[in-house]
Design a protein around this motif. Structure first.
Motif, short mmCIF file in Angstrom:
data_model
loop_
_atom_site.label_atom_id
_atom_site.label_comp_id
_atom_site.label_asym_id
_atom_site.label_seq_id
_atom_site.Cartn_x
_atom_site.Cartn_y
_atom_site.Cartn_z
N UNK A 200 0.82 -1.22 0.00
CA UNK A 200 0.00 0.00 0.00
C UNK A 200 0.85 1.27 0.00
N UNK A 201 2.04 1.20 0.58
CA UNK A 201 2.91 2.39 0.65
C UNK A 201 4.12 2.23 -0.28
N UNK A 202 3.95 1.48 -1.33
CA UNK A 202 5.09 1.21 -2.22
C UNK A 202 5.67 2.49 -2.81
N UNK A 203 4.81 3.42 -3.16
CA UNK A 203 5.29 4.67 -3.76
C UNK A 203 6.17 5.47 -2.79
N UNK A 204 5.84 5.39 -1.52
CA UNK A 204 6.63 6.11 -0.52
C UNK A 204 7.94 5.40 -0.22
N UNK A 205 7.86 4.07 -0.18
CA UNK A 205 9.03 3.29 0.23
C UNK A 205 9.98 3.01 -0.92
N UNK A 206 9.50 3.14 -2.14
CA UNK A 206 10.25 2.66 -3.30
C UNK A 206 11.60 3.35 -3.43
N UNK A 207 12.62 2.57 -3.60
CA UNK A 207 13.97 3.10 -3.79
C UNK A 207 14.22 3.38 -5.26
N UNK A 208 14.25 4.68 -5.64
CA UNK A 208 14.42 5.04 -7.05
C UNK A 208 15.82 4.68 -7.54
N UNK A 209 15.94 4.59 -8.86
CA UNK A 209 17.23 4.23 -9.46
C UNK A 209 18.16 5.44 -9.43
N UNK A 210 19.38 5.22 -9.00
CA UNK A 210 20.37 6.30 -8.99
C UNK A 210 21.30 6.06 -10.18
N UNK A 211 21.53 7.12 -10.96
CA UNK A 211 22.47 7.01 -12.09
C UNK A 211 23.72 7.80 -11.72
N UNK A 212 24.83 7.09 -11.65
CA UNK A 212 26.10 7.74 -11.30
C UNK A 212 26.99 7.78 -12.53
N UNK A 213 27.43 8.97 -12.91
CA UNK A 213 28.38 9.09 -14.00
C UNK A 213 29.73 9.45 -13.39
N UNK A 214 30.65 8.51 -13.47
CA UNK A 214 31.94 8.70 -12.83
C UNK A 214 33.02 8.89 -13.88
N UNK A 215 33.84 9.90 -13.70
CA UNK A 215 34.99 10.08 -14.59
C UNK A 215 36.22 9.55 -13.87
N UNK A 216 36.97 8.74 -14.61
CA UNK A 216 38.11 8.08 -13.98
C UNK A 216 39.40 8.45 -14.66
N UNK A 217 40.50 8.44 -13.91
CA UNK A 217 41.81 8.71 -14.51
C UNK A 217 42.39 7.42 -15.08
N UNK A 218 43.65 7.51 -15.54
CA UNK A 218 44.21 6.33 -16.22
C UNK A 218 44.38 5.14 -15.27
#
Lengths: 667, 199
Positions: A200-218
């Motif tokens: 019943x409270x799925x909308x409140x509890x739902x863990x949204x998707x996190x998009x992480x854009x990481x820039x990395x060195x060599x």
């Protein structure tokens, strides 16, 4: 001799200019070539090169935010999501499969042959995701990282082992196992709620998707990170007390097992605030073990189950009469020989009590007296009271699939419907609806909407929702106090003596009803729904408790025998926990004596074999509408009805001639 | 001769002019190069500083995530260890048995001598400190009805000491924190006025 002609002296400036121009030309060609190449690369191959550069430098990772936590009223976590990790292999990056399989099996205590087979298969099919071990906690992860660390491996991530990676996942845990399982529900592997508050409270509890854009060195080290996340999930705080819930569940389980009942329900309700302190069902399930869930134990019967309440419904009958000033607790009612015929339908008591006052009639759960009382109230008054109590409507509790019960419109009632309903038949209710009705009386006639969510808040403790239930005066406080007196008599000298508490006064009502048999499509005299609903202490109730036993088979099957002991057990332990002072005095203890049998069943309709058909069946909705006029008795009770008639059967010709008995049970 | 002299003079003048122009150009060039080099140097320094901050930021962010995950893991571990089911299991493991709920009857309640205090540590009223008892239904009936058959105020009733009171108090709730034995004052303080009993 002709003198040799001296070579023409070149003009120095000319030569310089020529050489300069030559160099310029070469430079133009060179730069032009480079420019052309650059144009080609940056225009024609722009996208491809950009992607290639990004793939070398930028790492995009998608994870899911942890699902919100469900707490009880005392901030005890009932459902928590935790991070776990999965070790997987990129089989294309592993050079020596044999060695890797050996090291993995040694570290993780896995079967080497299986791991080797997995890696070989992955290598052959060029799989880049071969799961090795799932759901590992942080401790294990660190141990594995330390064990697999290899020198010379240049990786930004752990483990420092070529071709092995971690993937973060979340796991939903229910630390109290089966406690309040029907309230909390469970979520599936994708983190979507499937039952209870999780659903019943799925909308409140739902863990949204996190998009992480990481820039990395060599070296693979992250030096820049862009996180795009949606609104974080919220935590839900319930009104449930895990302690009271545990006590209710334990008492219910014991009684269900002792009486070999099919199922049991128990609700503890704070009538002042409408907060549900415990909502127990048995059989139950452990949400940590989804394979243990069956259709039998999944249903939250307290809010989803509909049943005929039986004699507990006399609360509505008597309170209607008190509210309309048609009766007082001391008014005499004649039960005659314990039978009454209404529109060709014969109703009986378990034993004849003769002419008694309303208090005793209620305490002994006399059907005849209840029917007579309902006749005085009339169908309009009775229906109005049904609606005021909230029957036929959802209570609005925040649990999925709540039933609204079955209450037919008065124009679909039969001649004997009012009589049947006054003793709790021809009507379908849920345990929560009944508990709310009793809570209304316990709260001096004020009905507070029951709710199970106390508040919803963000992770930063900001409240986004706080329960503010609406309340409504259903009956006057005078009526409620009269009902208190009647219900107290049930416990002290009536059918509910087993609900008498040690040290506390209690008030309540028993109910025993025949069940509707799905197979035969008739009510079955062999299957009971046994109920006890009450509150304690009587003068200043701390809570209202409803206990319903579904098909008790062993021992007493009346509400007073099957359900009242559960009420007693729960009430005594919870009152002690709440440190409520004792209020039982020598004058108001229960009177000793044998159990008083309770009237069970909806009587028998004459000349109508199908009369046993349960009226709360949905097919009842299709019953023919009897043509009636409004000549029902209203106002003051007819004195002749109250006169003792000795052994003569008190026959009331209600709506005589208005209903053809043969038509009453047509479908 | 004349021609040479003219040329020489001319060249000397030219050299003098050119020499002065080149020095100025060189100076400007050096300044420009210095500015550009400083710019490059500054930009490179900024770039590497950004990289360094980025790396530190990334590590801190990871640390925050790890700590949050650890916090949740600890909450879970705490809840599991405090769960009534788990406590019951552990109690059974160490040999404790569940008390069979002895069904006390009404007769047992009546059998107790009303005046004899059996359990002093229980929330029992002292005879000198009679609490005001709310009018019961019986007293209500007196007010409401003329026929006061059932009217019987119960204000000055002595509390019965049920024999099972002690076991009732002993019931340990997992929610209830360890308490000191209830003194009279504590009992009075703990007397609930409304449903503030429930936290």
């Amino acid at each position: 001799m002709r003198p040799r002609k001296r070579p023409a002296k070149k003009d120095f400036r000319q030569v310089t200019f020529f050489r300069y121009m030559l160099i310029v030309a070469v430079m133009i060609v060179w730069i032009g070539g480079i420019s052309a190449r650059l144009v080609y690369l940056q225009v024609n191959q722009h996208e491809w090169l950009k992607e290639k550069a990004a793939s070398q430098r930028i790492d995009v990772r998608q994870t899911k935010m942890l699902r919100g936590t469900i707490f009880d009223r005392n901030e005890r976590a009932l459902a928590v999501s935790v991070v776990v990790k999965t070790l997987f292999a990129d089989a294309t990056e592993i050079a020596d499969i044999e060695k890797t399989a050996t090291e993995l099996s040694n570290t993780l205590k896995l079967n080497r042959v299986k791991v080797l087979q997995q890696l070989k298969e992955g290598k052959d099919l060029e799989k880049r995701f071969v799961p090795i071990a799932k759901g590992l906690d942080e401790e294990t992860v660190q141990r594995v990282n330390a064990a697999l660390e290899t020198e010379g491996v240049r990786k930004g991530d752990l483990p420092k082992y070529a071709g092995l990676y971690w993937r973060e996942e979340q796991k939903r845990s229910y630390p109290h196992q089966s406690l309040a399982a029907h309230v909390i529900g469970f979520s599936n592997a994708e983190g979507v709620g499937q039952a209870g508050i999780e659903q019943s409270q799925n909308d409140e509890l739902y863990g949204a998707v996190i998009k992480k854009t990481q820039e990395r060195d060599r070296l693979g080290r992250v030096y820049e990170e862009h996180v795009s996340e949606k609104e974080p999930p919220k935590d839900v705080v319930l009104t449930i007390s895990s302690s009271i819930q545990f006590k209710a569940e334990a008492a219910l389980e014991r009684q269900v097992k002792a009486s070999q009942a099919r199922a049991g329900m128990a609700i503890v309700l704070d009538q002042r605030t409408g907060e549900i302190l415990a909502l127990a069902n048995y059989p139950t399930f452990d949400p940590n073990k989804l394979q243990s869930i069956t259709s039998e134990n999944l249903s939250n019967r307290c809010v989803q189950g509909v049943y005929s309440p039986g004699s507990v419904f006399k609360l509505v009958t008597y309170s209607s009469a008190f509210e309309h000033h048609l009766l007082t607790p001391d008014s005499p009612i004649d039960a005659g020989d314990g039978t009454i015929e209404v529109a060709g339908h014969k109703f009986t008591d378990s034993h004849s009590i003769g002419r008694v006052d309303a208090t005793k009639a209620f305490a002994h759960s006399s059907n005849v007296c209840a029917i007579k009382t309902s006749m005085r109230v009339g169908r309009d008054g009775f229906y109005e009271m049904l609606q005021k109590y909230g029957f036929g409507k959802q209570t609005g509790v925040e649990l999925p699939a709540e039933t609204s019960g079955i209450v037919r419109n008065p124009n679909k009632w039969n001649g004997d419907s009012l009589a049947s309903m006054s003793i709790g038949y021809e009507i379908g209710v849920s345990a929560l609806q009944m508990a709310t009705a009793f809570a209304t009386i316990a709260n001096n006639g004020v009905r507070v909407r029951p709710h199970i969510i106390k508040e919803i808040r963000q992770s930063n403790e900001t409240k986004t929702f706080e329960a503010k239930p609406e309340s409504e005066q259903v009956v006057s406080s005078e009526t409620a106090r009269d009902m208190h007196q009647l219900m107290r008599a049930v416990v002290t000298s009536g059918t509910g003596r087993r609900a008498q508490l040690n040290g506390y006064t209690a008030a309540g009502k028993t109910g025993t009803a025949w069940k509707f048999d799905e197979k035969t499509k008739r009510i079955s005299a062999a299957k009971y729904m046994s109920t006890f609903i009450g509150f304690a202490p009587m003068n200043d109730p701390a809570f209202t408790i409803a206990v319903v036993m579904d098909e008790p088979k062993v021992g007493g099957r009346d509400g007073g025998q099957a359900a009242a002991p559960v009420f007693k057990e729960i009430a005594e332990s919870v009152l002690a926990e709440m440190q409520v002072p004792f209020d039982l005095t020598a004058d108001n203890v229960a009177i000793d004596g044998d159990d008083i049998p309770e009237a069970v069943g909806n009587g028998v309709a004459k000349n109508a074999p199908s009369s046993e058909k349960h009226e709360t069946d949905k097919s009842a909705e299709t019953l023919p509408i009897p043509k009636t006029d409004s000549k029902e008795k209203k106002g003051k009770p007819d004195e002749s009805e109250l006169k003792p008639k000795g052994a003569t059967k008190p026959k009331i010709e209600v709506e005589k001639g208005l209903v053809n008995p043969k038509d009453r049970f047509k479908t | 001769m004349k021609r040479r002299n003219v040329t020489r003079v001319h060249r000397n003048n030219e050299v003098a002019v050119r020499s002065s122009f080149q020095w100025r150009l060189l100076f400007l060039t050096i300044i420009c190069v210095a500015i550009v080099a400083a710019g490059f140097f500054y930009a490179a320094r900024q770039h590497f500083a950004t990289m360094e901050f980025g790396l530190k930021n990334s590590k801190l962010r990871k640390q925050v995530e790890d700590l949050e995950a650890e916090r949740r893991r600890l909450i879970l571990a705490k809840e599991v260890s405090l769960s009534p089911v788990e406590m019951k299991r552990l109690a059974q493991d160490i040999g404790l048995r569940e008390l069979a709920a002895a069904p006390p009857t009404a007769a047992a309640i009546k059998a107790v001598e009303p005046q004899t205090p059996t359990l002093t540590s229980l929330p029992v009223e002292k005879p000198s400190e009679k609490k005001e008892v709310n009018p019961t239904l019986a007293s209500y009936a007196v007010e409401k009805r003329s026929d006061n058959k059932a009217a019987k105020p119960v204000e000055a009733k002595t509390l019965v000491k049920p024999i099972v009171q002690q076991s009732a108090v002993k019931i340990a709730s997992p929610d209830v924190r360890p308490r000191i034995a209830l003194t009279d004052k504590r009992v009075a303080d703990a007397t609930p006025k409304s449903n503030s009993k429930l936290r």
